[in-house]
Design a protein around this motif. Structure first.
Motif, PDB file in Angstrom:
ATOM      1  N   GLY A  46      -9.195  32.991   5.468  1.00  0.00           N
ATOM      2  CA  GLY A  46      -8.638  32.293   4.386  1.00  0.00           C
ATOM      3  C   GLY A  46      -8.772  30.861   4.313  1.00  0.00           C
ATOM      4  O   GLY A  46      -8.512  30.008   3.424  1.00  0.00           O
ATOM      5  N   MET A  48     -11.561  29.635   4.024  1.00  0.00           N
ATOM      6  CA  MET A  48     -12.599  29.276   3.169  1.00  0.00           C
ATOM      7  C   MET A  48     -11.899  28.782   1.842  1.00  0.00           C
ATOM      8  O   MET A  48     -12.534  27.774   1.319  1.00  0.00           O
ATOM      9  CB  MET A  48     -13.565  30.745   2.855  1.00  0.00           C
ATOM     10  N   SER A  49     -11.239  29.717   1.323  1.00  0.00           N
ATOM     11  CA  SER A  49     -10.442  29.226   0.274  1.00  0.00           C
ATOM     12  C   SER A  49      -9.342  28.208   0.375  1.00  0.00           C
ATOM     13  O   SER A  49      -9.322  27.029  -0.550  1.00  0.00           O
ATOM     14  CB  SER A  49      -9.513  30.500  -0.661  1.00  0.00           C
ATOM     15  N   ASP A  50      -8.828  28.096   1.345  1.00  0.00           N
ATOM     16  CA  ASP A  50      -7.755  27.072   1.843  1.00  0.00           C
ATOM     17  C   ASP A  50      -8.312  25.661   1.747  1.00  0.00           C
ATOM     18  O   ASP A  50      -7.656  24.603   1.022  1.00  0.00           O
ATOM     19  CB  ASP A  50      -7.015  27.442   2.783  1.00  0.00           C
ATOM     20  N   ASP A  52     -11.430  24.664   0.908  1.00  0.00           N
ATOM     21  CA  ASP A  52     -11.860  24.432  -0.582  1.00  0.00           C
ATOM     22  C   ASP A  52     -10.719  23.831  -1.467  1.00  0.00           C
ATOM     23  O   ASP A  52     -11.071  22.757  -2.148  1.00  0.00           O
ATOM     24  CB  ASP A  52     -12.558  25.702  -1.172  1.00  0.00           C
ATOM     25  N   GLY A  53      -9.824  24.351  -1.578  1.00  0.00           N
ATOM     26  CA  GLY A  53      -8.762  24.095  -2.443  1.00  0.00           C
ATOM     27  C   GLY A  53      -8.162  22.843  -1.957  1.00  0.00           C
ATOM     28  O   GLY A  53      -7.817  22.049  -2.868  1.00  0.00           O
ATOM     29  N   GLN A  66     -19.764  25.252   2.962  1.00  0.00           N
ATOM     30  CA  GLN A  66     -19.147  26.188   3.920  1.00  0.00           C
ATOM     31  C   GLN A  66     -19.887  27.225   4.295  1.00  0.00           C
ATOM     32  O   GLN A  66     -20.590  27.454   3.444  1.00  0.00           O
ATOM     33  CB  GLN A  66     -17.622  26.773   3.034  1.00  0.00           C
ATOM     34  N   HIS A  75     -16.937  24.520   8.077  1.00  0.00           N
ATOM     35  CA  HIS A  75     -16.678  23.475   7.028  1.00  0.00           C
ATOM     36  C   HIS A  75     -16.920  22.330   7.373  1.00  0.00           C
ATOM     37  O   HIS A  75     -16.812  21.705   8.353  1.00  0.00           O
ATOM     38  CB  HIS A  75     -15.093  23.655   6.588  1.00  0.00           C
TER      39      HIS A  75
END
Length: 81
Positions: A46, A48-50, A52-53, A66, A75
């Motif tokens: 998670g 990866m999206s966390d 990034d956001g 990433q 990251h």
């Protein structure tokens, strides 16, 4: 070690799950100088999206890259301000 980015500091958040990778990344970025690059090593998919956001919604940071190594996620975050 990473040859692609001039990493100033590495943050190891392996074994930690949401929201700790983002919380600790923010804290580590706050502690580095403008222009420095932080490498974050995580095992939580998670992240990866966390991360990034978080980076997309945060002024003063750029998410450079990433990398999904299968069991680890790397990251690269540069502090821009």
């Amino acid at each position: 070690m990473n040859d692609t980015y001039d990493v100033t500091e590495t943050l190891d958040v392996t074994g930690e799950s949401c929201p700790m990778p983002v919380v600790k990344t923010k804290s580590a970025v706050d502690g580095i100088d403008e222009g420095d690059t932080l490498e974050v090593v995580a095992t939580d998919p998670g992240s990866m999206s966390d991360i990034d956001g978080w980076a997309a919604g945060t002024d003063g940071v750029d998410l450079l890259d990433q990398i999904d190594d299968g069991d680890e996620f790397r990251h690269y975050v540069r502090k821009t301000a």
